[in-house]
Write a protein that holds these residues in place. Structure first.
Motif, PDB file in Angstrom:
ATOM      1  N   LEU A  89      21.846  67.949  62.540  1.00 16.78           N
ATOM      2  CA  LEU A  89      22.544  66.903  61.689  1.00 16.78           C
ATOM      3  C   LEU A  89      21.695  65.208  62.345  1.00 16.78           C
ATOM      4  O   LEU A  89      22.552  65.012  61.264  1.00 16.78           O
ATOM      5  N   LEU A  90      20.568  65.748  63.004  1.00 19.09           N
ATOM      6  CA  LEU A  90      19.831  64.357  62.196  1.00 19.09           C
ATOM      7  C   LEU A  90      19.201  64.355  61.360  1.00 19.09           C
ATOM      8  O   LEU A  90      19.472  62.633  60.502  1.00 19.09           O
ATOM      9  N   GLN A  91      18.930  64.901  61.150  1.00 19.91           N
ATOM     10  CA  GLN A  91      18.535  64.998  59.252  1.00 19.91           C
ATOM     11  C   GLN A  91      19.126  64.874  58.031  1.00 19.91           C
ATOM     12  O   GLN A  91      19.493  64.356  56.921  1.00 19.91           O
ATOM     13  N   GLN A  92      20.518  65.530  58.912  1.00 22.40           N
ATOM     14  CA  GLN A  92      21.274  65.433  57.373  1.00 22.40           C
ATOM     15  C   GLN A  92      22.178  64.004  57.107  1.00 22.40           C
ATOM     16  O   GLN A  92      22.072  63.085  56.082  1.00 22.40           O
ATOM     17  N   ILE A  93      22.207  62.927  58.139  1.00 25.23           N
ATOM     18  CA  ILE A  93      21.816  61.692  58.728  1.00 25.23           C
ATOM     19  C   ILE A  93      21.224  60.924  58.017  1.00 25.23           C
ATOM     20  O   ILE A  93      21.168  59.757  56.932  1.00 25.23           O
ATOM     21  N   LEU A  94      20.161  60.963  58.537  1.00 25.59           N
ATOM     22  CA  LEU A  94      18.440  60.579  57.838  1.00 25.59           C
ATOM     23  C   LEU A  94      18.697  60.588  56.331  1.00 25.59           C
ATOM     24  O   LEU A  94      18.442  59.616  55.646  1.00 25.59           O
ATOM     25  N   ALA A  95      19.339  62.046  56.028  1.00 28.55           N
ATOM     26  CA  ALA A  95      19.733  62.083  54.068  1.00 28.55           C
ATOM     27  C   ALA A  95      20.193  61.349  53.548  1.00 28.55           C
ATOM     28  O   ALA A  95      20.210  60.638  52.843  1.00 28.55           O
ATOM     29  N   ILE A  96      21.390  61.260  53.859  1.00 27.67           N
ATOM     30  CA  ILE A  96      22.237  60.450  53.655  1.00 27.67           C
ATOM     31  C   ILE A  96      22.438  58.709  53.771  1.00 27.67           C
ATOM     32  O   ILE A  96      22.739  57.889  53.108  1.00 27.67           O
ATOM     33  N   LYS A  97      21.276  58.544  54.531  1.00 22.88           N
ATOM     34  CA  LYS A  97      21.143  57.182  54.670  1.00 22.88           C
ATOM     35  C   LYS A  97      19.625  56.756  54.143  1.00 22.88           C
ATOM     36  O   LYS A  97      19.217  55.647  54.331  1.00 22.88           O
ATOM     37  N   ASN A  98      19.134  57.883  53.535  1.00 18.97           N
ATOM     38  CA  ASN A  98      17.585  57.923  52.993  1.00 18.97           C
ATOM     39  C   ASN A  98      16.607  56.412  53.391  1.00 18.97           C
ATOM     40  O   ASN A  98      15.840  55.817  53.577  1.00 18.97           O
ATOM     41  N   LEU A  99      16.761  57.318  55.316  1.00 14.54           N
ATOM     42  CA  LEU A  99      15.853  57.344  55.677  1.00 14.54           C
ATOM     43  C   LEU A  99      14.811  58.712  56.214  1.00 14.54           C
ATOM     44  O   LEU A  99      15.393  59.397  56.096  1.00 14.54           O
ATOM     45  N   PRO A 100      13.748  57.365  56.948  1.00 14.48           N
ATOM     46  CA  PRO A 100      12.623  59.037  57.049  1.00 14.48           C
ATOM     47  C   PRO A 100      12.946  59.370  58.582  1.00 14.48           C
ATOM     48  O   PRO A 100      13.466  58.837  59.066  1.00 14.48           O
ATOM     49  N   LEU A 101      12.383  60.318  58.891  1.00 11.58           N
ATOM     50  CA  LEU A 101      12.126  60.890  60.211  1.00 11.58           C
ATOM     51  C   LEU A 101      11.045  60.908  60.724  1.00 11.58           C
ATOM     52  O   LEU A 101       9.987  60.735  60.502  1.00 11.58           O
ATOM     53  N   GLN A 102      11.115  60.589  62.206  1.00 16.49           N
ATOM     54  CA  GLN A 102       9.775  59.668  62.797  1.00 16.49           C
ATOM     55  C   GLN A 102      10.095  60.243  64.047  1.00 16.49           C
ATOM     56  O   GLN A 102      11.072  60.857  64.092  1.00 16.49           O
ATOM     57  N   PRO A 103       9.095  60.446  64.432  1.00 14.05           N
ATOM     58  CA  PRO A 103       8.334  61.035  65.743  1.00 14.05           C
ATOM     59  C   PRO A 103       9.093  60.327  66.853  1.00 14.05           C
ATOM     60  O   PRO A 103       9.733  60.934  67.728  1.00 14.05           O
ATOM     61  N   THR A 104       9.255  59.022  66.755  1.00  8.35           N
ATOM     62  CA  THR A 104      10.340  58.703  68.026  1.00  8.35           C
ATOM     63  C   THR A 104      10.911  57.599  67.572  1.00  8.35           C
ATOM     64  O   THR A 104      10.774  56.792  66.178  1.00  8.35           O
ATOM     65  N   TYR A 105      12.151  57.054  68.110  1.00  8.82           N
ATOM     66  CA  TYR A 105      13.220  56.468  67.658  1.00  8.82           C
ATOM     67  C   TYR A 105      13.338  55.115  68.649  1.00  8.82           C
ATOM     68  O   TYR A 105      13.090  56.237  70.301  1.00  8.82           O
ATOM     69  N   THR A 106      13.601  54.027  68.336  1.00  9.03           N
ATOM     70  CA  THR A 106      14.097  52.669  69.687  1.00  9.03           C
ATOM     71  C   THR A 106      15.378  52.666  69.447  1.00  9.03           C
ATOM     72  O   THR A 106      15.934  53.013  68.380  1.00  9.03           O
ATOM     73  N   ILE A 107      15.364  52.350  70.429  1.00  5.20           N
ATOM     74  CA  ILE A 107      16.952  51.151  70.184  1.00  5.20           C
ATOM     75  C   ILE A 107      17.500  50.918  69.165  1.00  5.20           C
ATOM     76  O   ILE A 107      19.181  51.551  68.943  1.00  5.20           O
TER      77      ILE A 107
END
Length: 79
Positions: A10-28
Motif C-alpha cells: 500500500l505504501l509503495q503504491q502511494i509512493l510510486a504514484i507520487k514519485n517518492l522514494p521508500l525511506q527507512p524512517t519518516y517524520t510527521i
C-alpha cells in the motif's frame, strides 16, 4: 516492480504514484507530504492513536511498517 518486491504494497503504491522514494524512517512532515495533507492532520492521527510513532531519537519517527499498518487500518466504514 514485481509483486515479490512489494514488502509494503500500500505504501509503495502511494509512493510510486507520487514519485517518492521508500525511506527507512519518516517524520510527521514526510507523511503529510505523502498523503497531501497538513502536518497538523497527521499530528491529529498520532494524538488519536491511529498512527503510532516509534521512540527513536529526535522527533516522532515512523517506520515503513508503521505507515503500512496505518494504511491497512484506514478503510472507511460503510455509512
Amino acid at each position: 516492480m514485481s509483486n515479490s518486491d512489494m514488502t509494503f504494497p500500500l505504501l509503495q503504491q502511494i509512493l510510486a504514484i507520487k514519485n517518492l522514494p521508500l525511506q527507512p524512517t519518516y517524520t510527521i512532515r514526510n507523511i503529510a507530504v505523502i498523503f497531501g495533507v497538513s502536518p497538523r492532520a497527521i499530528q491529529n492521527r498520532v494524538a488519536s492513536g491511529q498512527l503510532v510513532p516509534r521512540d527513536l531519537p529526535g522527533r516522532a519517527k515512523f517506520l515503513n511498517q508503521d505507515v503500512e499498518d496505518f494504511l491497512r487500518a484506514s478503510r472507511k466504514r460503510a455509512a
